[in-house]
Scaffold this motif. Sequence first.
Motif, PDB file in Angstrom:
ATOM      1  N   TYR A 143      -7.655  -9.185   1.500  1.00 13.20           N
ATOM      2  CA  TYR A 143      -8.120 -10.390   0.501  1.00 13.20           C
ATOM      3  C   TYR A 143      -9.705  -9.937   0.295  1.00 13.20           C
ATOM      4  N   ALA A 144     -10.304  -9.833   1.444  1.00  8.68           N
ATOM      5  CA  ALA A 144     -11.883  -9.665   1.527  1.00  8.68           C
ATOM      6  C   ALA A 144     -12.352  -8.425   0.525  1.00  8.68           C
ATOM      7  N   ALA A 193     -18.815 -14.839  -3.271  1.00  5.56           N
ATOM      8  CA  ALA A 193     -17.544 -15.820  -2.840  1.00  5.56           C
ATOM      9  C   ALA A 193     -16.810 -15.529  -1.822  1.00  5.56           C
ATOM     10  N   ARG A 194     -17.102 -14.303  -0.992  1.00  2.00           N
ATOM     11  CA  ARG A 194     -16.212 -13.856   0.078  1.00  2.00           C
ATOM     12  C   ARG A 194     -16.223 -14.995   1.185  1.00  2.00           C
ATOM     13  N   PRO A 239     -14.243  -8.620   9.113  1.00  2.01           N
ATOM     14  CA  PRO A 239     -14.282  -7.461   8.033  1.00  2.01           C
ATOM     15  C   PRO A 239     -15.389  -6.963   7.116  1.00  2.01           C
ATOM     16  N   GLU A 240     -16.462  -7.995   7.227  1.00  4.75           N
ATOM     17  CA  GLU A 240     -17.696  -7.507   6.498  1.00  4.75           C
ATOM     18  C   GLU A 240     -18.471  -6.678   7.159  1.00  4.75           C
ATOM     19  N   THR A 250     -12.464   1.718   9.025  1.00  3.41           N
ATOM     20  CA  THR A 250     -12.161   1.157  10.214  1.00  3.41           C
ATOM     21  C   THR A 250     -11.961  -0.430  10.232  1.00  3.41           C
ATOM     22  N   ARG A 251     -12.055  -0.917   9.099  1.00  2.00           N
ATOM     23  CA  ARG A 251     -11.948  -2.156   8.574  1.00  2.00           C
ATOM     24  C   ARG A 251     -10.765  -2.808   9.320  1.00  2.00           C
ATOM     25  N   ALA A 252      -9.661  -2.539   8.936  1.00  2.00           N
ATOM     26  CA  ALA A 252      -8.318  -2.990   9.439  1.00  2.00           C
ATOM     27  C   ALA A 252      -8.152  -2.716  11.172  1.00  2.00           C
TER      28      ALA A 252
END
Length: 525
Positions: free
Chosen positions: A184-185, A192-193, A436-437, A443-445
């Motif tokens: 989603y991000a 808007a995040r 996530p930001e 490597t975000r997930a």
Amino acid sequence: VVKFRRTGESSRSDEDGLSGEHEVRIEGVRTELEPVELGDGAAVPKEFANPTDDTFMVEDAVEAIGFGKFQWKLSVITGLAWANAMEMMILSILAPQLHCEWRLPSWKVALLTSVVFVGMMSSSTLWGNISDQYGRKTGLKISVLWTLYYGILSGFAPIYSWILVLRGLVGFGIGGVPQSVTLYAEFLPMKARAKCILLIEVFWALGTVFEVLLAVVVMPTLGWRWLLILSALPLLLFAGLCFWLPESARYDVLSGNQEKALATLKRIATENGAPMPLGKLVVSRQEDRGKMRDLFAPHFRWTTLLLWFIWFSNAFSYYGLVLLTTELFQAGDVCSISSRRQEVKAKCSLTCEYLTEEDYTDLLWTTLSEFPGVLVTLWIIDRIGRKKTMALSFLVFSFCSLLLFVCVGRNVLTVLLFIARAFISGGFQAAYVYTPEVYPTATRALGLGTCSGMARVGALITPFIAQVMLESSVYLTLLVYSGCCLLAALASCFLPIETKGRGLQESSHKEWGQEMVGRGSHSPG
């Protein structure tokens, strides 16, 4: 004088000194164009979006296309996955029912809850790794279908050992559902995040409320088996709609699939009725994705360790408060809980008490506190930043815990518990925005998955504090929760990076920069 900033990669060497901002003086050219002034933080009009660059990144495209119809659809679909809160809320309803129906001792009832958290803890990192290696959509789809299958199968469990194993497998699947936030991000524009991620957290609160209302209707007539089956409805809806979901364009670019990423961006632009940026989509160099060592690279080491403690404290305090609420309500106040404990010790461990209508009402009121938590966090997160929002949430929870030392009446007790739960749930939501930001796409997930795994460790430990330690000292129990949240508030302040006003980092390579400062932001780069 024309100022410009190069974006993306070039065939020129890094030593040619052309990176960064440059000025070119054009001699002998007269222009009578009227300059356009933009206020601080004002969005660039779409007709001027990226007019002269010959290349653009996914971040540029997402910002230029903006928020529209596509993101609204994505919000609803990912929200359905997030409504798996029903599978968590059902534990508080299922436990007393099976305790009575199957004559289970207390430790077996507690094990039924713990096994779900064990499943979540053991799988969170695995789902994060799958999402980084094979795509966000793939990881999310498999985890939701897994949870749906074993959730429905739980309704047909003939004996205790069967339901224990099946609920553990449900927990294993739930461990992957937070990856919906990663997907989603990566489709949301910077401004808007935070608001959008917080708003899909509303689906979690709606899921808990819907589960209680469903139990009120189903339990007296159809029984717990039908409740387990019907609780899978949101995930069933998601399974039917998930084929509409595109793969993350950021992931496709990082994995070298430029055509697929460009097709996804064009699809979003078409649905939103917005123009695509001019030029060619920059293909990031391919990296090793989903590697644990990257979380401990020099520039992320402290962030990872501090976030693990913050997520641990969030779950430890959140679920601890849920368990304490029942004990404190039944006792009346903190001062009465010791005498009540003496009475409970005299009872047989197989004493059976079904949930009454009043119990369901209390459950409903405590779950409703999630909504003010969302609203408060929504109001402050873009004003004071992510780090300060988390720190404030922990401090308010700690303060309310200390106020419980006073022998207050039931009304004041209810207000304090309501405020404490609202803020600790708000802190949890802020962590879901920040994590996530702060990590790059590669490597975000995995970063979100490992943090979610640490949260489950906290959820596993908290029953020993909220139930076992409570028998010996209620004041020591409250002190543990208050102290843990004070340390978490300090950890939030010491996080090295504030992500407010920043774009998502695409790559961990140094030429992309450690801080991807968003357009319109005046933060130091």
